[in-house]
Design an enzyme around this catalytic site. Structure first.
Site, short mmCIF file in Angstrom:
data_model
loop_
_atom_site.label_atom_id
_atom_site.label_comp_id
_atom_site.label_asym_id
_atom_site.label_seq_id
_atom_site.Cartn_x
_atom_site.Cartn_y
_atom_site.Cartn_z
CG HIS A 60 -1.86 -1.64 3.74
ND1 HIS A 60 -2.84 -0.50 4.07
CD2 HIS A 60 -2.28 -1.79 2.30
CE1 HIS A 60 -3.89 -0.75 3.15
NE2 HIS A 60 -3.35 -1.21 2.24
CD GLU A 61 -0.55 -4.55 -0.03
OE1 GLU A 61 -1.89 -5.36 -0.11
OE2 GLU A 61 -0.91 -3.27 -0.42
CG HIS A 65 -5.47 -5.53 2.53
ND1 HIS A 65 -6.57 -4.92 2.82
CD2 HIS A 65 -4.55 -4.78 1.93
CE1 HIS A 65 -6.53 -3.71 2.36
NE2 HIS A 65 -5.59 -3.71 1.83
CD GLU A 73 -6.81 -0.15 0.69
OE1 GLU A 73 -5.84 -0.41 1.54
OE2 GLU A 73 -6.64 -0.56 -0.76
#
Length: 302
Positions: A182-183, A186, A242
């Site tokens: 997930h990071e 980003h 997100e």
């Protein structure tokens, strides 16, 4: 009305005129400027005033959109400086943001206790990093564990990925893979770049940074970099960002042949901590909804 009387060269005596009360009065002597010079001064003054006004509005908008504590105490000059810096922030190149991230990450590392490679955390992270890969969209990724009892993780635009021991203590390796995927999302989707820009502008508005050109990005002090890193870590991503990062992690894990079940259970664990209303540092949307979204995608592919 009588004509002006010429005295010395460049000086004139204004004609007699009457005030609002009918009494005659005479204006003071004044210096006459050449028309071309006076016009240039007026144009420059107008341009400067417009720039100051736009810069002040930019800073005011920054205060309102980032909800900065202490903005209400900023003077007009401080607002102007912050606004000028904010306008410069919007023009920062990818290379400049990565350079800023290099410095901020190095400062954060210097202030943190990092798990050694041969520690339990270091060995676990090595396995996780191997599964996720050592680059994201051509950007080399550097994984490290901060020995902090807090469930958190973040990634900067330069590929600096940091996970806290508190998060690893409560999650399996597969769940950590889902969170770090997930990071990385980003980073790949440009969210980390815009967040660093916002953090830089926020620090400027608070007076922690002051710059007259983008070149000063390379000369930030240790305290300024520490403030910048703190602003970055505490920044909030939007709901759409997100969701996009969640989906990126889901796809990345599938491409790497990594189980995606951990992405679901990771959010479920975070939901148990925050009641489903928010997650890591309250900067993410509801964990329960995110777990459900990932579960739906997982079930749809079975």
């Amino acid at each position: 009305m009588a004509r002006s009387v010429r005295l010395l060269q460049g000086w004139v005596l204004s004609p007699m005129h009457h005030s609002r009360h009918g009494r005659p009065c005479r204006r003071r002597y004044r210096r006459r400027q050449p028309c071309w010079l006076a016009g240039r001064y007026r144009k420059s003054s107008t341009r400067t005033m417009a720039m100051r006004f736009r810069a002040t509005l930019t800073a005011a908008a920054l205060c309102s959109t980032t909800l900065l504590a202490g903005c209400e105490t900023l003077s007009t000059d401080a607002m102007l400086q912050a606004g000028m810096t904010s306008m410069q922030v919007a023009t920062l190149s990818d290379e400049e943001v990565r350079s800023m991230s290099d410095q901020a990450c190095a400062q954060m590392d210097a202030e943190a206790q990092i798990a050694s490679p041969d520690s339990v955390y270091g060995q676990r992270l090595a396995t996780i990093a191997s599964n996720l890969g050592d680059q994201i969209d051509g950007v080399p990724v550097d994984y490290q564990v901060y020995l902090i009892d807090e469930p958190n993780a973040w990634a900067m635009a330069n590929g600096c990925v940091r996970v806290y021991s508190g998060l690893m203590d409560m999650m399996t390796d597969n769940e950590v893979e889902g969170v770090l995927g997930h990071e990385l999302g980003h980073v790949a989707l440009g969210h980390s770049k815009t967040t660093m820009q916002t953090a830089y502008a926020a620090s400027a508005a608070r007076g922690a940074l002051a710059s007259s050109s983008n070149a000063t990005v390379a000369t930030l002090s240790g305290s300024q970099l520490g403030d910048l890193g703190e602003k970055f870590i505490n920044a909030q991503f939007s709901q759409s960002q997100e969701t996009a990062a969640d989906n990126f992690s889901f796809d990345l894990l599938g491409e790497r042949g990594v189980s995606r079940e951990g992405l679901v259970t990771a959010f479920e664990k975070l939901a148990s901590l925050d009641g489903g209303e928010g997650s890591i540092l309250s900067s993410h949307p509801g964990s329960s909804d995110r777990a459900e979204n990932m579960r739906d995608r997982l079930n749809a592919e079975r």
